[in-house]
Design a protein around this motif. Sequence first.
Motif, short mmCIF file in Angstrom:
data_model
loop_
_atom_site.label_atom_id
_atom_site.label_comp_id
_atom_site.label_asym_id
_atom_site.label_seq_id
_atom_site.Cartn_x
_atom_site.Cartn_y
_atom_site.Cartn_z
N GLN B 78 9.22 -35.50 5.17
CA GLN B 78 8.45 -36.16 4.10
C GLN B 78 7.96 -37.51 4.58
O GLN B 78 8.76 -38.32 5.10
CB GLN B 78 9.33 -36.36 2.86
CG GLN B 78 9.31 -35.16 1.94
CD GLN B 78 9.82 -35.51 0.55
OE1 GLN B 78 10.09 -36.66 0.24
NE2 GLN B 78 9.94 -34.50 -0.28
N GLN B 129 19.76 -33.62 1.37
CA GLN B 129 18.78 -32.53 1.40
C GLN B 129 17.50 -33.01 0.73
O GLN B 129 17.53 -33.44 -0.42
CB GLN B 129 19.34 -31.31 0.66
CG GLN B 129 18.47 -30.08 0.72
CD GLN B 129 18.47 -29.43 2.11
OE1 GLN B 129 19.45 -29.49 2.83
NE2 GLN B 129 17.34 -28.82 2.47
N ILE B 130 16.39 -32.97 1.45
CA ILE B 130 15.12 -33.34 0.81
C ILE B 130 14.22 -32.12 0.75
O ILE B 130 14.30 -31.23 1.61
CB ILE B 130 14.40 -34.51 1.52
CG1 ILE B 130 14.12 -34.16 2.99
CG2 ILE B 130 15.16 -35.78 1.41
CD1 ILE B 130 13.09 -35.07 3.61
N ALA B 131 13.38 -32.11 -0.27
CA ALA B 131 12.46 -30.97 -0.44
C ALA B 131 11.43 -31.00 0.69
O ALA B 131 11.08 -32.07 1.20
CB ALA B 131 11.77 -31.08 -1.79
N GLY B 132 10.94 -29.83 1.05
CA GLY B 132 9.93 -29.75 2.09
C GLY B 132 8.59 -30.25 1.61
O GLY B 132 8.32 -30.33 0.41
N ARG B 139 9.92 -26.68 4.85
CA ARG B 139 10.82 -25.88 4.03
C ARG B 139 12.06 -26.66 3.59
O ARG B 139 13.07 -26.09 3.24
CB ARG B 139 11.26 -24.64 4.81
CG ARG B 139 10.15 -23.63 4.99
CD ARG B 139 10.62 -22.46 5.79
NE ARG B 139 11.04 -22.87 7.13
CZ ARG B 139 11.60 -22.07 8.01
NH1 ARG B 139 11.85 -20.83 7.70
NH2 ARG B 139 11.94 -22.50 9.21
N GLY B 140 12.01 -27.92 3.63
CA GLY B 140 13.17 -28.71 3.27
C GLY B 140 13.95 -29.09 4.52
O GLY B 140 13.84 -28.42 5.55
N GLN B 141 14.71 -30.14 4.40
CA GLN B 141 15.35 -30.66 5.61
C GLN B 141 16.58 -31.49 5.23
O GLN B 141 16.63 -32.11 4.17
CB GLN B 141 14.33 -31.56 6.34
CG GLN B 141 14.78 -32.09 7.65
CD GLN B 141 13.80 -33.12 8.22
OE1 GLN B 141 13.06 -33.75 7.46
NE2 GLN B 141 13.79 -33.28 9.52
N GLU B 142 17.56 -31.46 6.12
CA GLU B 142 18.72 -32.34 5.96
C GLU B 142 18.39 -33.66 6.64
O GLU B 142 18.14 -33.69 7.85
CB GLU B 142 19.95 -31.73 6.60
CG GLU B 142 20.58 -30.64 5.76
CD GLU B 142 21.95 -30.24 6.30
OE1 GLU B 142 22.19 -30.46 7.50
OE2 GLU B 142 22.75 -29.72 5.53
#
Lengths: 253, 619
Positions: B78, B129-132, B139-142
């Motif tokens: 992001q 955890q963030i939204a992609g 697809r989202g990511q730590e």
Amino acid sequence: MSTEWGTMLWVFRRELGARFDSLSALTVTIVFALVAHGLYYFLGHPVGDLQLPSLWAGQVASLQVVFAWLPLLFVGLIPALTMGAWAEERASGTQELLFTWPVSGRASVLGKFFAVWFFLGLVLAVAILPLAVMVAGLGDLDWGAVFGGLAGAFLLAGACISISLFLSSLFTEQLSAFLSSALLLGLLWSAGLLIHVMPPSLADAVFYASPYSHFFDSAARGVFDLRDLIYHVSLMVAGLWCNTLVVEGRRWA
Amino acid sequence: MSAKSMKRATQRWNAALSIALLVVIVVFVNDAARKHVSFKRDLSEDQLYAASPELEKRLGELDDVLVVRAFLTASPEQGAVQIAKSQLVSQLRDYEEASKGRIRLDFVDPNSSSEAKFEAVRLGIKPTQIAGNVATGGRGQEVWLGISLKYRGAERAIPLVMPQTLEYAFASELFRLMRGYTPKIGWFGPSQGLTPKAGDPTYVQARRVLQLAGELVDLETLSTSEGVPDDIDLLVVVRPDSLHPRAAFAIDQYLQGGGRAILALDNHHYSLSGQDLPAAHRVTGLEMLLDIWGVPLSKGILWDRNCVTVTTRNPVAGADGTVGDVLTKTDYTFWPSIDANGLAKDVPVTARLGGLVTYWTQAILEKTLPDGVRRIDLARSSDESWIVDAPNTVTFDPSLVRSQGIELSATAEPKSYPIVTALTGKLPSPFGFGKYPGAPKPLEFFDAVIGDKQWEGEVTDEAILSGVEEAHVVVMGDADWLRDGVQGYFFTPDNYGVYSASFLGSLVDWLLLEEDLVALRSRSPISRPLTDFLKVEREARELAGSAGTVNYDEAEVRTKSEDEAEAAASASRTSAMAAATGGSLLAAFLFVGLPGFLRTRRRSEFEVLDEANPKGGKS
């Protein structure tokens, strides 16, 4: 050097005088002041991540709303002030006359640049200082932030003017100069809004390249950051140098 | 191609190459500046956007290398997180420079290094955890945004930092590392991890603030143990209810030993849930202590014109039989709203606090202080306050408030009362020695049995400490401000509780003698309210403190004076705007229009001269 300085001053006076001669200078100043005041009083800044309430809704003694609008107001104002600087000279043929005088391209470019910059500084002072005085009368205004914001806005204006003047030198028609300049400044301004939809590596670089990050995140809050100064001065130098290249090239073409 | 056109093409190429080179230089210069330049000065009064002098001072005091390891995801998906990461990096580099070589900065990405990930987990740093990014197909990511600090063998971690919170978090952990231990905060109050009864207040959010400042230790009871443990650095007592004298004795003796305490007290218990506790006057059990210290609480509660306006919705039947909601605004005078004028300016805890709201508050009365004890009133009610009998129920009724206001104005002079008071000095003990009439003699309650536990200490009159060490106590005439948020009130991050967390955190830092941290925490914007024209006009017309009802019947209900006040306030706002805009227009005519006019006039004069003297003369 002193001759070049003298000729630059002569161009500066000529440009500034021509600007003051027409009613457009007064009209631009009044319209800018009215728009800035109206946005501050009634609308606030409901754009992007930075949502700020209007003066009466927020009830806070601060000029942040005006400063938040300045980069966008410059997108319309600066191209309007610079579009004729070279394009009109070319269209009316006065450029050739100017080239016959013992005035170097650099002196002409600097003279025009400082004339617009000076005028815009005047417009900013006329629009913002009375607001600051009024707000200071109604609450505890942070003058450090106000003067920091004004200085930052002045620097930002300098960078935008140099880019706009360069674009003006590329076109014969004022409208083309205006549109290209407004488009470029608009793109730079909107970079701060587009970061959410950009690839992250690009977002970081674009955000740094945006004048927004070098104005609102620092100077508009009263922070002097040397990186901002380097950013604005490098843009000014680049714009003016490119402008000089184009003018000199045309002189000897 | 002619020589001229070839020359022109060459010139164009040269110009294009020069411009391209210039662009590269500009990018390079700015990139280098971004990475290596960190000179920044905050010219504003708020001083929010540059490293604070307090942090710089502490960094200068480092006499060994501080290893700062930043566990940051290299490329967050992001853009906003990427920018936050860049700002964190920039801030850490600022600190590195301010330390003059005493900080060793190390950036690692746990997503790409198993060793870094293992270390982060060991330190308690967890990814978020963030939204992609939908636009870029993410697809989202730590994302890892944690930091560890290592100094002289000790290590502390900040699991999650953001640019806005970095300085305080960094400074807190740095101070603790330099001091060498984590303070222990003893909590003595209700809802200590047990499931509270419906309607009982809970204190989860306030406890979270305390946990950030140190290790929070729940003190289950002070009546049956050996009192307050010696290793407690700060005791927080919240809403004690009919404490046994042993508990009061434990608190007293803790303070006699040089302890520090916050006492948040309520003599009346109210709830907004409808399952009210009885609102009758209650006893905290600390009355003896407060009395002998010279800070007794009022029996009644404060009625303050400067208060919170509560909006309630009530169903009413209209003339045509339809039922609608009526929105009623009540200036609820039992919830004093303390503005910046009511806060002590010379104490760091409150110097920059924008305000504070308290609920059903007792005043701290002013009595002769024991010798050598200093008193600072940190917060006071407005000048238009009275102490009144506490109501039995919670009623939001503007007309009742108005009539109470008229009655109070007629019967007594209003005055400002202390609500939060700090005491410093050697406090006398009411226990033993027969100093305080009515105080239980030690043996009377030390021999008593509570539950199945026996007091284990062996206490005689001679063993009771009194006026020995310098103690620091903050007494508050309200405990409700610490309650978890309900309907936007009490301890909430927004609305009326916006300053509560800042106040509590600063108070704790102050009592733990971490004044530099107080200065950092209070780096919130200074409150800069505009003149409230409506308030000024209403005060000028001596209107009561009720805002009145806001619905379609409003116009009928409002008095003529209120309409006049609103009209006058509106006129004042318009005048202010007209003055500023008029000033701008005047300045535009003076500095832009007039010079242009004078130039034009001068030129036309020269033209007239030219026409009159066509053969000569200067023009």
